[in-house]
Design a protein around this motif. Structure first.
Motif, PDB file in Angstrom:
ATOM      1  N   UNK A 154       0.837  -1.185   0.000  1.00 21.14           N
ATOM      2  CA  UNK A 154       0.000   0.000   0.000  1.00 21.14           C
ATOM      3  C   UNK A 154       0.878   1.243   0.000  1.00 21.14           C
ATOM      4  N   UNK A 155       0.434   2.213  -0.795  1.00 24.45           N
ATOM      5  CA  UNK A 155       1.153   3.474  -0.958  1.00 24.45           C
ATOM      6  C   UNK A 155       0.234   4.625  -0.578  1.00 24.45           C
ATOM      7  N   UNK A 156       0.848   5.760  -0.269  1.00 22.21           N
ATOM      8  CA  UNK A 156       0.095   7.003  -0.077  1.00 22.21           C
ATOM      9  C   UNK A 156       0.725   8.074  -0.968  1.00 22.21           C
ATOM     10  N   UNK A 157      -0.073   9.043  -1.428  1.00 23.18           N
ATOM     11  CA  UNK A 157       0.477  10.100  -2.287  1.00 23.18           C
ATOM     12  C   UNK A 157       1.550  10.912  -1.570  1.00 23.18           C
ATOM     13  N   UNK A 158       2.513  11.379  -2.339  1.00 25.53           N
ATOM     14  CA  UNK A 158       3.557  12.253  -1.796  1.00 25.53           C
ATOM     15  C   UNK A 158       2.931  13.520  -1.214  1.00 25.53           C
ATOM     16  N   UNK A 159       3.558  14.102  -0.187  1.00 30.79           N
ATOM     17  CA  UNK A 159       3.015  15.327   0.418  1.00 30.79           C
ATOM     18  C   UNK A 159       3.344  16.589  -0.365  1.00 30.79           C
ATOM     19  N   UNK A 160       3.874  16.440  -1.563  1.00 34.21           N
ATOM     20  CA  UNK A 160       4.258  17.584  -2.393  1.00 34.21           C
ATOM     21  C   UNK A 160       3.296  17.705  -3.563  1.00 34.21           C
TER      22      UNK A 160
ATOM     23  N   UNK B  14       2.585  10.742 -11.046  1.00 29.42           N
ATOM     24  CA  UNK B  14       2.282  10.219  -9.723  1.00 29.42           C
ATOM     25  C   UNK B  14       3.536   9.983  -8.908  1.00 29.42           C
ATOM     26  N   UNK B  15       3.502  10.381  -7.643  1.00 29.84           N
ATOM     27  CA  UNK B  15       4.582  10.119  -6.703  1.00 29.84           C
ATOM     28  C   UNK B  15       3.996   9.606  -5.403  1.00 29.84           C
ATOM     29  N   UNK B  16       4.516   8.486  -4.903  1.00 28.55           N
ATOM     30  CA  UNK B  16       3.946   7.833  -3.732  1.00 28.55           C
ATOM     31  C   UNK B  16       5.058   7.324  -2.825  1.00 28.55           C
ATOM     32  N   UNK B  17       4.697   7.041  -1.578  1.00 29.85           N
ATOM     33  CA  UNK B  17       5.608   6.343  -0.670  1.00 29.85           C
ATOM     34  C   UNK B  17       4.868   5.163  -0.058  1.00 29.85           C
ATOM     35  N   UNK B  18       5.625   4.136   0.293  1.00 32.36           N
ATOM     36  CA  UNK B  18       5.021   2.907   0.802  1.00 32.36           C
ATOM     37  C   UNK B  18       4.720   3.021   2.293  1.00 32.36           C
TER      38      UNK B  18
END
Length: 237
Positions: free
Chosen positions: A94-100, A166-170
């Motif tokens: 699962x990923x969430x969108x980058x805060x930028x 798209x940019x995400x972090x796990x």
């Protein structure tokens, strides 16, 4: 918002059989998850015979209800009987969108694209290319990555931002990862981008500043699914 990154490793040379199974299942059976599909792709570099899918869910409960609700459907038995033997291994994170905001033009930071809104890209899916870049860090590397993005002003660098959608972090699965997705209308466009990126002082400085925290980096090319309802980023025609 929760992004699922799902990977199927198939039997050798089974990619076409997998897509054939998607065509034969009909238009409605998988609709609860297709409504949340960002896109499904086959790998054309790196590990081959893989299917990579990205889904956008409201929450973990939304994911559980939509996905697990499919398994008891009698009308999908023939589909599962066909497709499951093709899959050697499956994994999800699962990923969430980058805060930028610059890294989240379509998900997060007030944006929320769904397939029902129509395609994001104009190029035909059979020529489009998506590049997936994964940066793996030691603990603390993800916030350092976001800070480095700001410090090196990558949002002002055309090479760094070209094609980025798209940019995400796990947050579940393999942790301390940043995943960046770029779209190009064809292989030539991707190749030109890579050449420009290798000449970008800002991008090189960004990577060098993160080197002490970086434990791995890789990029791979993804081909959009030839099945229309599994490539909602692209026009159906």
């Amino acid at each position: 918002m929760l992004i699922e990154h799902r990977v199927y490793t198939l039997q050798l040379a089974a990619t076409d059989l997998f897509w054939d199974a998607q065509r034969e299942r009909g238009d409605d059976g998988l609709q609860p998850i297709l409504d949340r599909l960002i896109g499904s792709f086959s790998t054309s570099s790196g590990s081959l015979d893989q299917i990579v899918s990205l889904y956008r869910y409201d929450s973990f409960d939304d994911w559980q209800t939509r996905l697990l609700g499919l398994y008891g459907r009698a009308g999908l038995k023939a589909y599962f009987d066909c497709v499951r033997p093709l899959i050697l291994h499956q994994e999800s994170k699962f990923l969430v969108p980058a805060p930028l905001p610059e890294l989240t033009p379509h998900w997060g930071s007030g944006h929320d694209w769904l397939a029902s809104q129509g395609p994001l890209f104009n190029a035909p899916r059979h020529t489009g290319i998506v590049e997936e870049t994964t940066l793996s860090f030691a603990a603390g590397g993800v916030p350092a990555c976001w800070n480095a993005f700001r410090q090196h002003a990558l949002a002002e660098d055309p090479a760094a931002m070209e094609g980025l959608f798209g940019g995400f972090s796990s947050v579940v699965g393999a942790l301390n990862q940043v995943l960046l997705y770029r779209y190009f209308p064809d292989v030539e466009g991707w190749s030109s981008h890579r050449a420009a990126l290798q000449e970008s002082a800002r991008w090189i400085g960004f990577l060098r500043s993160l080197a002490p925290l970086t434990v791995g980096s890789n990029s791979r090319l993804l081909n959009p699914s030839p099945v229309a309802d599994m490539s909602p980023l692209f026009p159906r025609a």
